[in-house]
Write an enzyme that holds these catalytic residues in place. Structure first.
Site, PDB file in Angstrom:
ATOM      1  N   THR A  32      11.738  17.783 106.595  1.00 36.63           N
ATOM      2  CA  THR A  32      11.019  18.633 105.643  1.00 36.63           C
ATOM      3  C   THR A  32      10.248  19.698 106.413  1.00 36.63           C
ATOM      4  O   THR A  32       9.726  19.415 107.481  1.00 36.63           O
ATOM      5  CB  THR A  32      10.023  17.760 104.843  1.00 36.63           C
ATOM      6  OG1 THR A  32      10.780  16.865 104.026  1.00 36.63           O
ATOM      7  CG2 THR A  32       9.109  18.608 103.976  1.00 36.63           C
ATOM      8  N   ARG A  71      15.530  11.982  91.778  1.00 41.21           N
ATOM      9  CA  ARG A  71      14.332  11.608  92.535  1.00 41.21           C
ATOM     10  C   ARG A  71      13.548  12.841  93.001  1.00 41.21           C
ATOM     11  O   ARG A  71      14.114  13.786  93.524  1.00 41.21           O
ATOM     12  CB  ARG A  71      14.749  10.769  93.749  1.00 41.21           C
ATOM     13  CG  ARG A  71      13.588  10.359  94.660  1.00 41.21           C
ATOM     14  CD  ARG A  71      13.551  11.167  95.950  1.00 41.21           C
ATOM     15  NE  ARG A  71      12.522  10.689  96.860  1.00 41.21           N
ATOM     16  CZ  ARG A  71      12.176  11.322  97.985  1.00 41.21           C
ATOM     17  NH1 ARG A  71      12.789  12.416  98.343  1.00 41.21           N
ATOM     18  NH2 ARG A  71      11.223  10.833  98.751  1.00 41.21           N
ATOM     19  N   GLY A  75      10.272  13.855  95.474  1.00 40.08           N
ATOM     20  CA  GLY A  75       9.393  13.323  96.518  1.00 40.08           C
ATOM     21  C   GLY A  75       8.021  13.983  96.490  1.00 40.08           C
ATOM     22  O   GLY A  75       7.651  14.632  95.510  1.00 40.08           O
ATOM     23  N   ASP A  76       7.281  13.819  97.584  1.00 43.21           N
ATOM     24  CA  ASP A  76       5.903  14.322  97.616  1.00 43.21           C
ATOM     25  C   ASP A  76       5.816  15.843  97.776  1.00 43.21           C
ATOM     26  O   ASP A  76       4.798  16.439  97.429  1.00 43.21           O
ATOM     27  CB  ASP A  76       5.120  13.658  98.750  1.00 43.21           C
ATOM     28  CG  ASP A  76       5.686  14.022 100.119  1.00 43.21           C
ATOM     29  OD1 ASP A  76       6.917  13.946 100.301  1.00 43.21           O
ATOM     30  OD2 ASP A  76       4.900  14.396 101.004  1.00 43.21           O
ATOM     31  N   THR A  81       5.117  15.859 105.889  1.00 44.80           N
ATOM     32  CA  THR A  81       6.520  15.494 106.039  1.00 44.80           C
ATOM     33  C   THR A  81       6.595  14.005 106.309  1.00 44.80           C
ATOM     34  O   THR A  81       5.767  13.468 107.040  1.00 44.80           O
ATOM     35  CB  THR A  81       7.188  16.290 107.185  1.00 44.80           C
ATOM     36  OG1 THR A  81       8.560  15.893 107.287  1.00 44.80           O
ATOM     37  CG2 THR A  81       6.521  16.034 108.526  1.00 44.80           C
ATOM     38  N   GLY A  82       7.555  13.331 105.695  1.00 48.75           N
ATOM     39  CA  GLY A  82       7.653  11.890 105.934  1.00 48.75           C
ATOM     40  C   GLY A  82       8.294  11.182 104.763  1.00 48.75           C
ATOM     41  O   GLY A  82       8.986  11.811 103.955  1.00 48.75           O
ATOM     42  N   GLY A  95       8.368  10.231 101.488  1.00 49.96           N
ATOM     43  CA  GLY A  95       7.638  10.805 100.358  1.00 49.96           C
ATOM     44  C   GLY A  95       6.921   9.838  99.447  1.00 49.96           C
ATOM     45  O   GLY A  95       5.791  10.089  99.029  1.00 49.96           O
TER      46      GLY A  95
END
Lengths: 299, 299
Positions: free
Chosen positions: B165, B193, B195-196, B216-217, B219
């Site tokens: 990301t 889906r 994500g964050d 980033t990671g 989510g």
């Protein structure tokens, strides 16, 4: 004649008001029944929100407002304060109870938020009930839509400043907190708009160490202010009480930014806060002894 | 022979590494050029993220991973810390630069978050550039997808624990902060889906009074911990420095919940924090004097 009309209006308003209060009482009873039988806060908020989703008066599930395309696109979210797990769904059509789908996402997937057709596919894979357009049809909502249809205008569902998004918070006998929220969003909404309801930290949040919060109002303002988590942070980082935290967020932060609406919140000690900066908010509470309170306007 | 293979591998790794560092430097240059010409932090983060979206190496825009359907569904978000306004987009296909769409949502609509086909319709109404599937095709991403295709497994894009990301934060000469994030999400993701990255307060947040943060990671963990806003709250409600707030959120809160990843953050004084609990994070920074730092692993 004018006298008779006024009398008719008053009677209509009274009956309208009574229907809403009944809807709130039924939701409280549904949640309370579970808590009384030593059920979890999570099951209680789910039951309360299912009851409100099935009632045609509120803007969620059956009573959802119309989108610009004449459809119903619903959002819902649930959070378990004991494990900090959450499930949410955005822009689903036809799903009878979006809150059940949100919970299924929390418990059966590794995800938090699913949206649109993909989320509907998941709901089908879980055999959750769907309903056709007739089920969601409502003459009052249709009339609201007709007023703005064709214009690039969205309508907040707040006839006389009472927002129609539904939500519930609860604390159970084990001290666990949970929050759940469900909505049909804004009348005439388009472009796949998602409001605060589906967003963890914005419209919904729960953590046993602080509080459970469920919001209703002009979603965009609630997103930018990360309202639900802000209440929790004022408690955990500044040591404020639930009441003080809710007052600051709703009456100061939100109000100063122009954000209208309110929230229901509870902490582990069972303190209940029903805070709003709008003219009214359909709301209710029930305590451990079964004492109920329901109201619409300021008291 | 083994010797020669090892040599070949090392050479490949070196060239791979060099490409990533080049990609990071180009993004820093794009943002710096704007700040140097007294541009805004908002324009700078947008330019940096556009540069990363156009680079095939990162999991955003052109380099986005494949979904379970073999498509690319992208999320992006931007927030202006001077006005607390924000725009975000989720699950869009074909949009060349999702970050430009997020900004357009912030500036041209009354909404914060648009998703799916509706968001694409809005992008078209704004004449934003679209690209066909060929543009987004990438042999490396395709290979990643083939490994899990047909299974109910998603892959985080973290070959050797470096998440793909992209994001940027900046402070400009007027003291304004901004944050921007963009992603293709998880390989083989399905069910719509989100994500964050697209969620204000989770993957992205900016407020002149505290900080600008881009994450980033994994989510789902970032959503449940409302990571970006948590950093801001630790500063405003507990008075912590940016560095201390980031350390607590990434190395304690996130790590304890099992959430892997990191963030980039900046405050009004120009303090920069690049914090991560994974093995590596593609990252870079550039100061007012033009001094650049780029890195991948711990140093």
């Amino acid at each position: 004649m004018a006298e008779r009309e006024r009398y008719g209006e008053k009677r209509l308003l009274r009956s309208w008001r009574k229907s809403y209060l009944n809807g709130l009482e039924e939701a409280l009873d549904a949640g309370y029944k579970i808590l009384q039988q030593s059920g979890t806060a999570l099951d209680a908020v789910e039951a309360a929100v299912v009851s409100l989703e099935n009632c045609p008066l509120f803007n969620a599930g059956k009573g959802s407002v119309f989108t610009a395309d004449g459809k119903h696109e619903m959002d819902a979210c649930v959070m378990d304060g004991s494990r900090l797990t959450a499930g949410a769904v955005a822009n689903v059509t036809g799903v009878k109870n979006p809150i059940l789908l949100a919970r299924r996402i929390m418990e059966k997937t590794e995800h938090v938020l699913l949206a649109g057709k993909g989320a509907e596919d998941f709901a089908r894979s879980q055999n959750l009930p769907f309903e056709n357009e007739d089920y969601f049809y409502n003459a009052f909502r249709y009339e609201q839509w007709q007023q703005v249809k064709g214009e690039a205008t969205t309508l907040l569902d707040h006839s006389e400043k009472k927002f129609g998004t539904v939500g519930a918070v609860a604390v159970d006998s084990a001290g666990n907190l949970a929050a759940a929220t469900s909505t049909g969003g804004m009348t005439n909404k388009r472009f796949g708009r998602i409001g605060d309801t589906a967003l963890i930290g914005c419209g919904t949040y729960a953590d046993n160490h602080t509080c459970a919060v469920s919001c209703t109002g002009h979603g965009e303002f609630f997103i930018r202010a990360v309202v639900a988590y802000d209440v929790a942070c004022l408690m955990k980082y500044r040591g404020l009480s639930l009441a003080e935290a809710c007052r600051i967020v709703v009456q100061e932060t939100l109000k100063q930014s122009g954000g209208e609406g309110g929230l229901v919140a509870v902490d582990q000690a069972g303190n209940v806060v029903l805070e709003f900066n709008s003219e009214g908010m359909y709301r209710g509470s029930i305590d451990a002894g079964g004492k109920k309170n329901v109201a619409i306007y300021m008291q």
